[in-house]
Design an enzyme around this catalytic site. Structure first.
Site, PDB file in Angstrom:
ATOM      1  N   ARG A   1      40.261 -17.578  -5.905  1.00 35.09           N
ATOM      2  CA  ARG A   1      39.273 -17.604  -6.984  1.00 35.09           C
ATOM      3  C   ARG A   1      39.553 -18.783  -7.918  1.00 35.09           C
ATOM      4  O   ARG A   1      38.635 -19.450  -8.388  1.00 35.09           O
ATOM      5  CB  ARG A   1      39.285 -16.290  -7.766  1.00 35.09           C
ATOM      6  CG  ARG A   1      38.745 -15.108  -6.985  1.00 35.09           C
ATOM      7  CD  ARG A   1      38.706 -13.840  -7.836  1.00 35.09           C
ATOM      8  NE  ARG A   1      37.698 -13.914  -8.876  1.00 35.09           N
ATOM      9  CZ  ARG A   1      37.591 -13.052  -9.888  1.00 35.09           C
ATOM     10  NH1 ARG A   1      38.481 -12.072 -10.001  1.00 35.09           N
ATOM     11  NH2 ARG A   1      36.636 -13.183 -10.790  1.00 35.09           N
TER      12      ARG A   1
ATOM     13  N   CYS B   1      42.162 -14.279 -17.024  1.00 34.99           N
ATOM     14  CA  CYS B   1      41.890 -13.800 -15.664  1.00 34.99           C
ATOM     15  C   CYS B   1      40.374 -13.761 -15.504  1.00 34.99           C
ATOM     16  O   CYS B   1      39.691 -14.691 -15.917  1.00 34.99           O
ATOM     17  CB  CYS B   1      42.532 -12.432 -15.437  1.00 34.99           C
ATOM     18  SG  CYS B   1      41.978 -11.148 -16.581  1.00 34.99           S
TER      19      CYS B   1
END
Length: 283
Positions: free
Chosen positions: A180, A238
């Protein structure tokens, strides 16, 4: 004060004269819900079996505000958070232990919220419910109301501009999975990639295969290798400020203070004016 507690230590504390307030924060991020699969029901899981005395706390409803421009799990209204904690029996003069199903992310978010708002003694059950081999209870608990009144600001906090600046002047860690970070996949947010200058530091690197935190010395070595030298200001983000709380907890165990960017990638990527980097290189 240690930020984590073992299952054996918890069992001893619960059997003692002054047991901690115990919070069950089971939660799962489910990408499958976008395809119509039913979401994980932490309340039902709690009712089916929990550590005796634990009160369920809903991460989405109690530890975060409604999703929006500030991200998928923005900070909750402080008064709402305080009311939820008091309803769960949280007292200012009584230690709190939080646990989840074992991943540690949700418990760390509860730990961070309580510490950020001034509770003096909060610990996470290392390994979560999976580490507990003691008795189990079913149904729901009815705790005596607590008296905790949150006062924000006890831990450092970043906004988007602060995160961008820290990526240039200090160390900004990206706690998401490496793919990611690189922008190869993005199952949730509208854009893949990372904040320019951020360093990839997946949360999975904080724990053993059993989901328990690495020893403090190993965590310190890990973060030093990523650039957390003495005197370096550190921040973490995050996807939505949940797994990053786990990273802040790991940094705390390593003796490294760190700020949390709660909005994280879900806020950053929702603003088309903000730059995005892709690939393994921070820039």
């Amino acid at each position: 004060m240690k930020a984590i507690i073992s299952a054996s230590e918890l069992a001893g504390d619960l059997a003692g004269p002054h047991p901690p307030t115990l919070l069950d924060v089971r939660w799962q991020m489910s990408v499958a819900t976008a395809a119509g699969a039913p979401p994980f029901d932490g309340r039902a899981a709690h009712a089916a079996g929990h550590i005796p005395g634990a009160v369920f706390v809903d991460l989405d409803a109690d530890l975060a505000g409604p999703p929006g421009p500030s991200g998928r799990h923005p900070l909750p209204d402080v008064e709402h958070f305080g009311a939820a904690m008091r309803a769960a029996g949280v007292r200012s003069d009584r230690p709190v232990v939080v646990y989840d199903g074992g991943q540690g992310w949700a418990a760390a978010r509860a730990w961070w919220m309580l510490r950020w708002t001034g509770h003096p003694e909060v610990r996470v059950l290392d390994g979560g419910l999976a580490a507990w081999d003691g008795p189990s209870a079913s149904g729901t608990e009815e705790p005596a109301p607590g008296d905790f009144r949150p006062v924000p600001g006890a831990l450092p906090l970043l906004d988007a501009d602060g995160a961008a600046a820290l990526a240039r002047t200090g160390l900004l860690l990206d706690a998401r999975a490496a793919e990611r970070y690189r922008g190869e996949v993005e199952p949730i947010d509208p854009v893949g990639g990372h904040i320019p200058g951020a360093v990839s530091a997946p949360t999975a690197g904080n724990v053993t295969g059993a989901g328990r935190f690495l020893p403090a010395a190993e965590l310190a070595d890990r973060f030093r290798a990523l650039g957390a030298e003495e005197g370096t200001e550190v921040g973490v983000y995050c996807g939505s400020g949940v797994s990053a709380a786990h990273q802040v907890l790991a940094l705390t165990l390593a003796g490294i203070p760190a700020a949390l960017y709660v909005g994280s990638w879900s806020e950053w990527s929702g603003d088309s004016s903000r730059p995005v980097a892709v690939g393994p290189d921070p820039q």
